[in-house]
Design a protein around this motif. Structure first.
Motif, mmCIF file in Angstrom:
data_model
loop_
_atom_site.group_PDB
_atom_site.id
_atom_site.type_symbol
_atom_site.label_atom_id
_atom_site.label_comp_id
_atom_site.label_asym_id
_atom_site.label_seq_id
_atom_site.Cartn_x
_atom_site.Cartn_y
_atom_site.Cartn_z
ATOM 1 N N GLU A 63 -9.145 18.931 -98.552
ATOM 2 C CA GLU A 63 -9.613 19.014 -99.675
ATOM 3 C C GLU A 63 -10.795 19.648 -100.343
ATOM 4 O OE1 GLU A 63 -7.422 16.914 -101.917
ATOM 5 O OE2 GLU A 63 -6.112 17.004 -100.181
ATOM 6 N N MET A 64 -11.694 19.976 -100.489
ATOM 7 C CA MET A 64 -12.484 20.876 -100.714
ATOM 8 C C MET A 64 -12.145 22.282 -100.879
ATOM 9 S SD MET A 64 -16.543 19.335 -99.312
ATOM 10 C CE MET A 64 -16.333 20.189 -97.724
ATOM 11 N N TYR A 65 -11.669 22.985 -99.901
ATOM 12 C CA TYR A 65 -11.569 23.887 -100.368
ATOM 13 C C TYR A 65 -10.156 24.101 -101.610
ATOM 14 C CZ TYR A 65 -14.550 25.784 -96.756
ATOM 15 O OH TYR A 65 -15.070 26.553 -95.918
ATOM 16 N N LYS A 66 -8.976 22.685 -101.650
ATOM 17 C CA LYS A 66 -7.730 22.615 -102.334
ATOM 18 C C LYS A 66 -8.317 22.991 -103.628
ATOM 19 C CE LYS A 66 -4.294 20.741 -100.264
ATOM 20 N NZ LYS A 66 -3.452 19.346 -100.204
ATOM 21 N N ARG A 67 -9.447 22.270 -104.239
ATOM 22 C CA ARG A 67 -10.189 21.657 -104.998
ATOM 23 C C ARG A 67 -11.029 23.447 -106.211
ATOM 24 N NH1 ARG A 67 -12.179 16.997 -107.243
ATOM 25 N NH2 ARG A 67 -13.319 17.966 -108.871
ATOM 26 N N ILE A 68 -11.293 24.289 -104.796
ATOM 27 C CA ILE A 68 -12.061 25.359 -105.984
ATOM 28 C C ILE A 68 -10.915 26.373 -104.870
ATOM 29 C CG2 ILE A 68 -14.232 24.424 -104.801
ATOM 30 C CD1 ILE A 68 -14.287 26.029 -102.327
ATOM 31 N N GLY A 69 -9.786 26.507 -105.062
ATOM 32 C CA GLY A 69 -8.215 27.526 -104.652
ATOM 33 C C GLY A 69 -7.526 27.935 -103.264
ATOM 34 N N GLY A 70 -8.077 27.027 -102.744
ATOM 35 C CA GLY A 70 -8.030 27.555 -101.029
ATOM 36 C C GLY A 70 -7.985 27.943 -100.152
ATOM 37 N N ILE A 71 -8.867 28.901 -100.464
ATOM 38 C CA ILE A 71 -9.314 30.183 -99.417
ATOM 39 C C ILE A 71 -10.397 30.129 -99.980
ATOM 40 C CG2 ILE A 71 -8.733 31.603 -101.411
ATOM 41 C CD1 ILE A 71 -8.599 33.799 -99.463
ATOM 42 N N SER A 72 -12.014 30.599 -98.957
ATOM 43 C CA SER A 72 -13.365 30.692 -98.913
ATOM 44 C C SER A 72 -13.783 31.431 -99.889
ATOM 45 C CB SER A 72 -13.728 30.389 -97.221
ATOM 46 O OG SER A 72 -14.872 30.686 -97.598
ATOM 47 N N PRO A 73 -14.151 31.690 -101.291
ATOM 48 C CA PRO A 73 -14.114 33.059 -101.996
ATOM 49 C C PRO A 73 -15.481 34.133 -100.713
ATOM 50 C CG PRO A 73 -15.361 30.758 -102.743
ATOM 51 C CD PRO A 73 -14.895 30.310 -101.591
ATOM 52 N N LEU A 74 -15.642 33.476 -100.357
ATOM 53 C CA LEU A 74 -16.580 33.761 -98.951
ATOM 54 C C LEU A 74 -15.989 35.119 -98.596
ATOM 55 C CD1 LEU A 74 -19.522 33.269 -97.411
ATOM 56 C CD2 LEU A 74 -17.937 34.191 -96.101
ATOM 57 N N ILE A 75 -15.146 34.873 -97.974
ATOM 58 C CA ILE A 75 -14.267 36.196 -97.892
ATOM 59 C C ILE A 75 -14.149 37.382 -98.825
ATOM 60 C CG2 ILE A 75 -12.539 37.277 -96.656
ATOM 61 C CD1 ILE A 75 -12.554 34.227 -95.123
ATOM 62 N N PRO A 76 -13.296 37.575 -99.800
ATOM 63 C CA PRO A 76 -13.372 38.644 -100.608
ATOM 64 C C PRO A 76 -14.663 38.957 -101.290
ATOM 65 C CG PRO A 76 -12.527 36.553 -101.389
ATOM 66 C CD PRO A 76 -12.877 35.961 -99.876
ATOM 67 N N ILE A 77 -15.784 38.161 -101.480
ATOM 68 C CA ILE A 77 -16.811 38.446 -102.236
ATOM 69 C C ILE A 77 -17.829 39.628 -101.149
ATOM 70 C CG2 ILE A 77 -19.039 38.229 -102.495
ATOM 71 C CD1 ILE A 77 -17.702 35.032 -103.746
ATOM 72 N N THR A 78 -17.487 39.354 -99.319
ATOM 73 C CA THR A 78 -18.030 40.218 -98.366
ATOM 74 C C THR A 78 -17.759 41.430 -98.631
ATOM 75 O OG1 THR A 78 -18.529 37.990 -97.625
ATOM 76 C CG2 THR A 78 -19.161 40.026 -96.357
ATOM 77 N N TYR A 79 -16.217 41.290 -98.702
ATOM 78 C CA TYR A 79 -15.454 42.648 -98.456
ATOM 79 C C TYR A 79 -16.509 43.551 -99.767
ATOM 80 C CZ TYR A 79 -12.452 41.841 -94.910
ATOM 81 O OH TYR A 79 -11.913 41.811 -93.677
ATOM 82 N N LEU A 80 -15.940 42.814 -101.464
ATOM 83 C CA LEU A 80 -16.381 43.007 -102.504
ATOM 84 C C LEU A 80 -18.427 43.922 -102.162
ATOM 85 C CD1 LEU A 80 -15.314 41.205 -105.362
ATOM 86 C CD2 LEU A 80 -14.517 43.636 -104.829
ATOM 87 N N GLN A 81 -18.983 42.894 -101.482
ATOM 88 C CA GLN A 81 -20.681 43.413 -101.039
ATOM 89 C C GLN A 81 -20.846 44.918 -100.398
ATOM 90 O OE1 GLN A 81 -21.464 39.991 -100.335
ATOM 91 N NE2 GLN A 81 -22.671 39.121 -101.114
ATOM 92 N N ALA A 82 -19.400 44.625 -99.382
ATOM 93 C CA ALA A 82 -19.980 46.271 -98.730
ATOM 94 C C ALA A 82 -19.259 47.299 -99.534
ATOM 95 C CB ALA A 82 -18.532 46.116 -97.461
ATOM 96 N N GLU A 83 -18.162 47.030 -99.979
ATOM 97 C CA GLU A 83 -17.587 48.027 -101.071
ATOM 98 C C GLU A 83 -18.660 48.933 -101.951
ATOM 99 O OE1 GLU A 83 -14.593 48.118 -104.544
ATOM 100 O OE2 GLU A 83 -13.444 47.453 -102.350
ATOM 101 N N LYS A 84 -19.283 48.060 -102.826
ATOM 102 C CA LYS A 84 -20.587 48.200 -103.424
ATOM 103 C C LYS A 84 -21.797 48.923 -103.022
ATOM 104 C CE LYS A 84 -19.598 45.962 -107.806
ATOM 105 N NZ LYS A 84 -18.612 46.101 -108.490
ATOM 106 N N LEU A 85 -21.707 48.210 -101.458
ATOM 107 C CA LEU A 85 -23.158 49.519 -100.668
ATOM 108 C C LEU A 85 -22.780 50.561 -100.328
ATOM 109 C CD1 LEU A 85 -26.295 48.867 -99.461
ATOM 110 C CD2 LEU A 85 -24.124 47.553 -97.350
#
Length: 336
Positions: A63-85
């Motif tokens: 239910e909590m994940y549903k309220r924030i879009g159904g996926i943990s935003p941590l996953i795409p953000i970590t990929y972006l952090q790696a890309e920027k680094l």
């Protein structure tokens, strides 16, 4: 993108991970609670408890994940952090290839390490995206890596244990707090530095996490020049054991009792990425709670995500680690 086959040194950013869909919430919870650093029980019993917790919490967590879009935003953000680094290394002509590995979901840390070994990387720098050291986070990552090293007879792994005093890391928060304070009456504003709670038993065994959180908050307050009240509070506790306190809820209640006409600014200090604890717990639950208690304005500072000062802090940590381990930097420079 990494420059193929030119670098022999890899950087592995590691983080918790999270569900990549609502279907994977239960398996993520099971992996999390199977970790001996999270549930300290003998193997078969720990697996049973992990199954019971993941089964009983699946619906509420979904239910909590549903309220924030159904996926943990941590996953795409970590990929972006790696890309920027990676881009920052490339701009500085440093031949390092950046990868990511997660503790509780794919790509798992151990699988990525095996892939790096197979690709011929001779040295690997491990950078956990947890600035403060805790047995439950960085310690758990060490456990997995040491086991992999033993099985694979691979020695050249350099591990960054904590980086909560990095000046760019603390500057990132100072900038975000200043931005969040615009249009707030600072005479009536209190800051809560919120960190993920951990069991008190870990602190009693020597876990430095609580001290690291205090050091982080002190450095930010000093750099910010903040003269008004500020607090450290803990969130996301789970289960019947005693957890680090005071809780965020308790501190919000205390501020509201004293003077409900106060602004509260919550700064999530132990989180480098947005995830369910920052978006849902702070941004929705605590906000509703504060509003009910008459708090004038409740704001949260976003997690650092891809803030350029955070990326610079990650860069600093890798470069310092290589220098500390007497790695010849000339080998890593791209000669034109």
């Amino acid at each position: 993108k990494p420059i193929p086959n030119q670098s022999k040194t890899a950087v592995l950013l590691v983080n918790f991970g999270g569900p990549d869909s609502l279907r994977s919430v239960k398996s993520f919870l099971y992996n999390l609670f199977s970790d001996p650093k999270i549930i300290n029980l003998p193997f078969p019993l720990r697996k049973l408890v992990a199954w019971m917790i993941s089964t009983s919490r699946n619906k509420a967590s979904s239910e909590m994940y549903k309220r924030i879009g159904g996926i943990s935003p941590l996953i795409p953000i970590t990929y972006l952090q790696a890309e920027k680094l990676q881009k920052l290394f490339n701009v500085n002509n440093i031949l390092l290839d950046v990868f990511i590995g997660f503790r509780y979901c794919k790509p798992f840390i151990e699988d990525v390490l095996s892939e790096l070994k197979d690709k011929g990387y001779e040295k690997i720098v491990i950078l956990p995206l947890y600035p403060q050291y805790s047995y439950t986070t960085t310690g758990s990552t060490e456990l997995v890596i040491n086991e992999w090293k033993r099985k694979n007879k691979y020695e050249n792994i350099f591990f960054i244990k904590n980086w909560h005093k990095d000046e760019d890391y603390t500057q990132a928060y100072v900038n975000l707090i200043n931005k969040a304070c615009e249009h707030l009456d600072l005479r009536r504003t209190e800051i809560i530095f919120s960190a993920h709670s951990i069991p008190v038993s870990n602190i009693e065994k020597g876990d430095p996490y609580e001290n690291h959180i205090k050091e982080t908050a002190d450095l930010i307050v000093k750099k910010l020049g903040w003269k008004k009240p500020w607090h450290i509070a803990y969130q996301s506790k789970l289960g019947p054991v005693k957890w680090l306190e005071p809780s965020c809820e308790f501190v919000i209640e205390e501020i509201a009792k004293k003077n409900p006409n106060t602004n509260i600014l919550v700064v999530p200090v132990s989180f480098t990425c947005e995830h369910v604890e920052t978006i849902y717990e702070i941004g929705i639950l605590y906000k509703e709670m504060a509003n009910k208690q008459g708090i004038k304005t409740f704001r949260r500072v976003p997690a650092l995500n891809t803030d350029k000062f955070l990326i610079q802090a990650l860069y600093n940590q890798v470069v310092n680690c290589l220098e500390d381990n007497k790695i010849n930097f000339k080998e890593l420079l791209l000669t034109k």
